[in-house]
Scaffold this active site. Structure first.
Site, PDB file in Angstrom:
ATOM      1  N   HIS A  99     -11.531  31.484  -1.886  1.00 62.49           N
ATOM      2  CA  HIS A  99     -11.328  32.887  -2.269  1.00 62.49           C
ATOM      3  C   HIS A  99     -10.993  33.003  -3.761  1.00 62.49           C
ATOM      4  CE1 HIS A  99     -10.970  37.004  -0.913  1.00 62.49           C
ATOM      5  NE2 HIS A  99      -9.841  37.135  -1.585  1.00 62.49           N
ATOM      6  N   SER A 106     -11.463  40.644  -4.884  1.00 61.77           N
ATOM      7  CA  SER A 106     -10.833  40.695  -3.567  1.00 61.77           C
ATOM      8  C   SER A 106     -10.545  42.146  -3.161  1.00 61.77           C
ATOM      9  CB  SER A 106      -9.571  39.812  -3.590  1.00 61.77           C
ATOM     10  OG  SER A 106      -9.051  39.643  -2.311  1.00 61.77           O
ATOM     11  N   ASP A 166     -14.864  30.454   1.613  1.00 63.28           N
ATOM     12  CA  ASP A 166     -13.822  31.481   1.544  1.00 63.28           C
ATOM     13  C   ASP A 166     -13.213  31.698   2.933  1.00 63.28           C
ATOM     14  OD1 ASP A 166     -12.305  33.820   1.273  1.00 63.28           O
ATOM     15  OD2 ASP A 166     -13.659  34.666  -0.211  1.00 63.28           O
TER      16      ASP A 166
HETATM   17  C1  MLT Z   1      -8.385  43.169   1.500  1.00 62.60           C
HETATM   18  O1  MLT Z   1      -7.421  43.464   2.181  1.00 62.60           O
HETATM   19  O2  MLT Z   1      -8.888  43.936   0.662  1.00 62.60           O
HETATM   20  C2  MLT Z   1      -8.981  41.836   1.707  1.00 62.60           C
HETATM   21  O3  MLT Z   1      -8.490  41.285   2.876  1.00 62.60           O
HETATM   22  C3  MLT Z   1      -8.747  40.937   0.547  1.00 62.60           C
HETATM   23  C4  MLT Z   1      -7.286  40.705   0.311  1.00 62.60           C
HETATM   24  O4  MLT Z   1      -6.687  41.478  -0.393  1.00 62.60           O
HETATM   25  O5  MLT Z   1      -6.743  39.725   0.837  1.00 62.60           O
END
Ligand code: MLT
Length: 283
Positions: A267, A186, A236
């Site tokens: 996710h 992520s 996701d």
């Molecule tokens: C981010 O901010 O890197 C992406 O939106 C993934 C997350 O951290 O939710």
């Protein structure tokens, strides 16, 4: 068709299995890893992975070196000089010359991905920094203005800082700078993708779980000798499939050997992701 700069590109797929991934997110890795003296004791859990932790029983972390070995390693293979720049981090020595750079998701910390790293490669050293940006108390690797809206200036600055830390850590722990594989989930996958694009010299490969693209570099990176595996969830809610495909194309355009896999998942990370990435890493 993406430009490949003459690099060989092989697409590999591992078999599908429906079992969900069981991660121990409360490992007692502190006993077995070298820990930055400045790190606070409090444990943060990755927001996205917390539900996985609740659902599944803890698994043991295989292949982590014994305390005696750690002490010997620490004496033989670390330098006394302070690291600049430094991050709160965990370092677990390995028995091969590969190091996995573990990059957690929003709300995670340096301990979250240690079991995942061990599962992906029981022999690799593990270097796991904690992101320095706090969003409502949750560590991240760069600032964002809203969900999916990145502060690009901060992303670039933090990418360079992280890349410099990896270089400093490589010297400090005497690890091979040419054998560093990023494993990001992520937010961690997003800064890993940014490192590939802005500081390609630091990584030889990357495993990106649930990554998206937001940064297009002014000067295209040369990723001719870099392998990248991307794991996406077809449901996701945070990373649309088009974003993942765009990232794959961007990396392929820079010459990287990119494997992209879509799983019946959201996710959260699944066991299928981990097994497929593990197989890919073996080749
Ligand atoms: C981010 O901010 O890197 C992406 O939106 C993934 C997350 O951290 O939710």
């Amino acid at each position: 068709m993406a430009r490949a700069f003459g690099c060989a590109r092989i697409q590999r797929h591992a078999g599908n299995r429906s079992r969900l991934f069981s991660l121990n997110l409360f490992p007692r890795t502190g006993r077995d890893s070298l820990r930055n003296r400045n790190r606070p004791a409090r444990l943060h859990i990755g927001r996205r992975l917390e539900s996985t932790r609740r659902k599944f029983a803890a698994s043991t972390v295989a292949g982590v070196v014994s305390l005696a070995n750690r002490k010997r390693f620490a004496a033989d293979r670390t330098s006394d000089k302070p690291m600049t720049p430094d991050f709160i981090h965990e370092f677990v020595p390995g028995s091969s010359n590969r190091t996995l750079l573990l990059l957690h998701g929003t709300g995670g910390n340096e301990r979250d991905l240690i079991p995942l790293g061990r599962e992906l490669d029981p022999n690799a050293a593990l270097l796991s920094p904690r992101g320095k940006v706090l969003e409502n108390g949750m560590p991240r690797f760069f600032r964002r203005l809203a969900e999916g809206v990145f502060d690009l200036e901060d992303l670039q600055k933090r990418t360079h800082e992280l890349a410099d830390f990896v270089k400093a850590a490589a010297k400090h722990y005497k690890i091979d700078i040419n054998k560093i594989v990023a494993v990001g989930y992520s937010n961690g996958a997003n800064i890993a993708a940014s490192m590939l694009l802005l500081r390609p010299e630091v990584l030889s490969a990357a495993i990106l779980f649930r990554a998206m693209v937001r940064l297009i570099p002014e000067t295209p990176a040369d990723l001719c000798s870099v392998r990248v595996w991307i794991g996406a969830g077809s449901n996701d809610p945070i990373v649309p499939a088009s974003e993942t495909k765009e990232l794959a194309e961007l990396l392929r355009g820079a010459g990287a050997d990119v494997t992209i896999r879509f799983f019946q998942a959201g996710h959260d990370l699944t066991q299928q992701d981990v097994e497929a990435a593990q197989e890919w890493l073996k080749v």
